[in-house]
Design a protein around this motif. Sequence first.
Motif, PDB file in Angstrom:
ATOM      1  N   ARG A 384     -46.099 -29.547 -80.518  1.00  0.00           N
ATOM      2  CA  ARG A 384     -46.941 -29.463 -81.717  1.00  0.00           C
ATOM      3  C   ARG A 384     -47.521 -28.062 -81.902  1.00  0.00           C
ATOM      4  N   THR A 385     -47.759 -27.371 -80.788  1.00  0.00           N
ATOM      5  CA  THR A 385     -48.245 -25.999 -80.907  1.00  0.00           C
ATOM      6  C   THR A 385     -47.146 -25.098 -81.458  1.00  0.00           C
ATOM      7  N   ILE A 386     -45.918 -25.315 -81.013  1.00  0.00           N
ATOM      8  CA  ILE A 386     -44.791 -24.551 -81.560  1.00  0.00           C
ATOM      9  C   ILE A 386     -44.636 -24.830 -83.051  1.00  0.00           C
ATOM     10  N   ILE A 387     -44.802 -26.086 -83.455  1.00  0.00           N
ATOM     11  CA  ILE A 387     -44.745 -26.431 -84.884  1.00  0.00           C
ATOM     12  C   ILE A 387     -45.766 -25.617 -85.666  1.00  0.00           C
ATOM     13  N   SER A 388     -46.998 -25.586 -85.157  1.00  0.00           N
ATOM     14  CA  SER A 388     -48.064 -24.885 -85.881  1.00  0.00           C
ATOM     15  C   SER A 388     -47.804 -23.383 -85.941  1.00  0.00           C
ATOM     16  N   ILE A 389     -47.198 -22.823 -84.901  1.00  0.00           N
ATOM     17  CA  ILE A 389     -46.862 -21.395 -84.911  1.00  0.00           C
ATOM     18  C   ILE A 389     -45.749 -21.117 -85.919  1.00  0.00           C
ATOM     19  N   PRO A 403     -47.587 -14.865 -82.433  1.00  0.00           N
ATOM     20  CA  PRO A 403     -49.008 -14.512 -82.301  1.00  0.00           C
ATOM     21  C   PRO A 403     -49.189 -13.386 -81.284  1.00  0.00           C
ATOM     22  N   GLU A 404     -50.044 -12.455 -81.612  1.00  0.00           N
ATOM     23  CA  GLU A 404     -50.188 -11.246 -80.800  1.00  0.00           C
ATOM     24  C   GLU A 404     -50.509 -11.551 -79.345  1.00  0.00           C
ATOM     25  N   VAL A 405     -51.326 -12.574 -79.105  1.00  0.00           N
ATOM     26  CA  VAL A 405     -51.762 -12.874 -77.747  1.00  0.00           C
ATOM     27  C   VAL A 405     -50.608 -13.358 -76.866  1.00  0.00           C
ATOM     28  N   GLU A 413     -41.806  -9.654 -80.644  1.00  0.00           N
ATOM     29  CA  GLU A 413     -42.846  -9.845 -81.647  1.00  0.00           C
ATOM     30  C   GLU A 413     -42.430 -10.773 -82.774  1.00  0.00           C
ATOM     31  N   LYS A 414     -41.140 -11.054 -82.857  1.00  0.00           N
ATOM     32  CA  LYS A 414     -40.654 -11.822 -83.996  1.00  0.00           C
ATOM     33  C   LYS A 414     -39.394 -12.582 -83.613  1.00  0.00           C
ATOM     34  N   ILE A 415     -39.241 -13.765 -84.212  1.00  0.00           N
ATOM     35  CA  ILE A 415     -37.985 -14.514 -84.099  1.00  0.00           C
ATOM     36  C   ILE A 415     -37.269 -14.367 -85.436  1.00  0.00           C
TER      37      ILE A 415
END
Length: 419
Positions: A384-389, A403-405, A413-415
């Motif tokens: 669910r965290t991956i979904i929200s990202i 996310p930067e963190v 930095e990017k997919i």
Amino acid sequence: MLSLDYIRQNPTLVKAAAKNKNRQVDIDKILKLDEKRRTLILKIQKLREERNLLAKQKVDDNVINRGKQIKENLKMLEKELTAVEQGLNNLLYEVPNPAANDVAIGTDETDNIVVKKYKEPTIFDFKPLDHLDIGEKLEIIDVSTAGKVSGTRFAYLKNEAVILEFALVQFALKILINEGFIPVIPPVLIKKEITDKLGYWQAGGNEDYYWVHEPQESQGLYLVGTAEHSIVPMHMNEVLLEKDMPKRYVGFSSSFRRESGSYGKDTRGILRVHQFDKVEMVSFVIPENGDKEHDYLLSLEEKLFQALQIPYQVVKMCSEDLGFPAARKYDIEAWIPSQNKYREVTSTSTTTDFQARRLNIKYRKKGETQFVHILNGTAFAIGRTIISILENYQQPDGSVIIPEVLRPYTGFEKIAKKS
């Protein structure tokens, strides 16, 4: 489990508490069985005392005959006591933990209370895709192959999604270990007796979990629905020292649920699947610090999601939405743009001393022992965290910003779409 003393002293309150959780429990029958149990114990004690006195007397026919009578009576009464105690214990296991005084009485999610919001919902100048469309285009989520291999509601995470999962795990572990949590990778199979003591399987709840039958073991084993199911019982039948409290664990494990009753958008992608990974927190504390610890676990969940810079709201659950063992529960719901709504991503609950009584987990204070309070909280439900990202960080070209963190853990930095 509630103590019999508490039920005796507060029968009306316990009845109301069960009703507020929509549980049908015969409290009057519990009290009658308790009275019968105490009567039987008294009779048994008197017979044993008489038997001890007989043993000191000169042996004659009267003493021998009375001894035989006592033996037969004890056998009968002890058998009856065992049956009464079993029936009483079965009924006690059906009594839910009462909701805390600050919890709203309600029947469903419409009675839950939003207590906080973080950031405004993400707004795009393009039509946002849902996580599955994003994941398939980026070749990081594959449900069709999983369907071929395992059936519906399974998924393969691939490529950058795998790195992203373990970035979330490493980030959460770093934060929580620095807070003093002990890291654990627990078993994912637990005994049936443990499921009974935890209280999550009460009132038909076991139907949402997978049972692994072992022909040589009549009880079999259950797959955990969250890491807390095998972390909480770690201290079963133990007495902890007050100086070692609070005792906090952070566990990572795969989790398994049938998710029966799910339908529609909830079954699309990886929102509600049968297998998923979680980072879970469990705390054992002295009773007077229970509420403070609950606030602390919630603050850690917020800290983790604020670090991801994802909009969310904190929801305090009403009585019927608490579940069987919880006295208070908060959910964090992340904003999901494709659904234009908030969806649960973490929760934290206090079970007060309810699970501790069932599992017999105590602590020693000045020579006396008392039951601990047990709390749990989700650091990250990975899927669910991956979904929200994916949904909140999607870009017009179909790529997703990390996310930067998390970038020190992912190394990118990017997919982006594969060329």
